[in-house]
Motif scaffolding. Structure first.
Motif, PDB file in Angstrom:
ATOM      1  N   ILE A  51     -45.054 -49.755  26.712  1.00 45.82           N
ATOM      2  CA  ILE A  51     -46.356 -50.351  26.399  1.00 45.82           C
ATOM      3  C   ILE A  51     -46.825 -49.919  25.020  1.00 45.82           C
ATOM      4  CG2 ILE A  51     -48.799 -50.350  27.060  1.00 45.82           C
ATOM      5  CD1 ILE A  51     -47.796 -50.204  29.997  1.00 45.82           C
ATOM      6  N   VAL A  52     -46.635 -48.641  24.708  1.00 44.94           N
ATOM      7  CA  VAL A  52     -47.046 -48.130  23.394  1.00 44.94           C
ATOM      8  C   VAL A  52     -46.249 -48.816  22.288  1.00 44.94           C
ATOM      9  CG1 VAL A  52     -47.025 -46.075  21.926  1.00 44.94           C
ATOM     10  CG2 VAL A  52     -47.897 -45.926  24.252  1.00 44.94           C
ATOM     11  N   LYS A  53     -44.952 -49.012  22.503  1.00 47.22           N
ATOM     12  CA  LYS A  53     -44.129 -49.695  21.502  1.00 47.22           C
ATOM     13  C   LYS A  53     -44.582 -51.132  21.295  1.00 47.22           C
ATOM     14  CE  LYS A  53     -39.945 -46.977  22.156  1.00 47.22           C
ATOM     15  NZ  LYS A  53     -38.568 -46.965  22.662  1.00 47.22           N
ATOM     16  N   ILE A  54     -44.843 -51.816  22.390  1.00 44.56           N
ATOM     17  CA  ILE A  54     -45.289 -53.216  22.287  1.00 44.56           C
ATOM     18  C   ILE A  54     -46.624 -53.292  21.577  1.00 44.56           C
ATOM     19  CG2 ILE A  54     -46.094 -55.191  23.641  1.00 44.56           C
ATOM     20  CD1 ILE A  54     -43.936 -54.418  25.721  1.00 44.56           C
ATOM     21  N   GLN A  55     -47.546 -52.384  21.935  1.00 44.56           N
ATOM     22  CA  GLN A  55     -48.851 -52.382  21.283  1.00 44.56           C
ATOM     23  C   GLN A  55     -48.728 -52.116  19.792  1.00 44.56           C
ATOM     24  OE1 GLN A  55     -50.974 -49.441  23.560  1.00 44.56           O
ATOM     25  NE2 GLN A  55     -51.977 -50.987  24.834  1.00 44.56           N
ATOM     26  N   ASN A 107     -52.894 -60.178   8.671  1.00 43.73           N
ATOM     27  CA  ASN A 107     -54.185 -60.024   7.997  1.00 43.73           C
ATOM     28  C   ASN A 107     -54.003 -59.722   6.513  1.00 43.73           C
ATOM     29  OD1 ASN A 107     -55.731 -60.550  10.252  1.00 43.73           O
ATOM     30  ND2 ASN A 107     -55.917 -58.415  10.831  1.00 43.73           N
ATOM     31  N   TYR A 108     -53.000 -58.899   6.186  1.00 39.84           N
ATOM     32  CA  TYR A 108     -52.748 -58.574   4.783  1.00 39.84           C
ATOM     33  C   TYR A 108     -52.284 -59.816   4.016  1.00 39.84           C
ATOM     34  CZ  TYR A 108     -51.134 -56.215   0.616  1.00 39.84           C
ATOM     35  OH  TYR A 108     -50.961 -55.828  -0.687  1.00 39.84           O
ATOM     36  N   LYS A 109     -51.428 -60.612   4.662  1.00 44.29           N
ATOM     37  CA  LYS A 109     -50.976 -61.857   4.022  1.00 44.29           C
ATOM     38  C   LYS A 109     -52.157 -62.782   3.777  1.00 44.29           C
ATOM     39  CE  LYS A 109     -46.243 -61.930   5.750  1.00 44.29           C
ATOM     40  NZ  LYS A 109     -45.299 -62.597   6.655  1.00 44.29           N
ATOM     41  N   LEU A 123     -47.416 -55.234  18.087  1.00 45.81           N
ATOM     42  CA  LEU A 123     -48.454 -56.251  17.981  1.00 45.81           C
ATOM     43  C   LEU A 123     -49.477 -55.894  16.909  1.00 45.81           C
ATOM     44  CD1 LEU A 123     -49.058 -57.146  21.735  1.00 45.81           C
ATOM     45  CD2 LEU A 123     -47.969 -58.547  19.993  1.00 45.81           C
ATOM     46  N   ARG A 124     -49.870 -54.621  16.862  1.00 45.21           N
ATOM     47  CA  ARG A 124     -50.833 -54.192  15.845  1.00 45.21           C
ATOM     48  C   ARG A 124     -50.244 -54.330  14.447  1.00 45.21           C
ATOM     49  NH1 ARG A 124     -52.263 -49.319  19.442  1.00 45.21           N
ATOM     50  NH2 ARG A 124     -54.046 -50.116  20.590  1.00 45.21           N
ATOM     51  N   ALA A 125     -48.969 -53.963  14.301  1.00 48.59           N
ATOM     52  CA  ALA A 125     -48.322 -54.078  12.994  1.00 48.59           C
ATOM     53  C   ALA A 125     -48.235 -55.539  12.557  1.00 48.59           C
ATOM     54  CB  ALA A 125     -46.925 -53.446  13.040  1.00 48.59           C
TER      55      ALA A 125
END
Length: 145
Positions: A56-60, A71-73, A63-65
């Protein structure tokens, strides 16, 4: 059949009357069972999350990355980025004296690199010219001999 229907109807009306007279108790019992079912569902789901915490932490984080990259693009590529996107990157715009000093240092080093590149290019030209002159001197010496 008339007997079996009448008897059944009396039974049904009696049961209905019992429920209606005890409606508060019935509602409490129903809510208790619903609460227990919801609690069981919640606890099993919570256990599933505990068992798969690393995934779950990896998936989160993925997704955040991805969201941050998107958002940066948008921030860089869009002419009018949304206010929420700008808010996420406003911390990058804060400039302190240290940032200003570092920028001045970078500009000074950039100028120094440019002048050294020009000096190196001039030295290369001079070296090529000297190489040409040495070649001519050797050729003249050979013709003189």
């Amino acid at each position: 059949a008339l007997w079996k229907g009448s008897k059944q109807r009396k039974k049904y009306m009696s049961r209905r009357q019992t429920f209606m007279s005890n409606i508060d108790s019935v509602v409490k019992i129903q809510s208790l069972f619903r609460m227990l079912a919801a609690r069981k569902n919640y606890l099993s789901r919570l256990q599933y999350f505990r068992d798969h915490k690393n995934e779950i932490v990896k998936i989160q984080s993925l997704l955040r990355a991805n969201k941050a990259r998107d958002n940066y693009k948008i921030l860089v590529g869009s002419e009018n980025p949304s206010l929420t996107v700008i808010r996420k990157f406003v911390h990058l715009l804060d400039q302190s004296d240290l940032d200003f000093q570092e920028e001045l240092e970078v500009a000074r080093l950039r100028e120094e690199v440019v002048t050294k590149i020009r000096a190196n290019q001039q030295l290369e030209k001079d070296l090529n010219l000297m190489d040409l002159k040495i070649g001519l001197l050797v050729k003249n010496r050979i013709t003189l001999e």
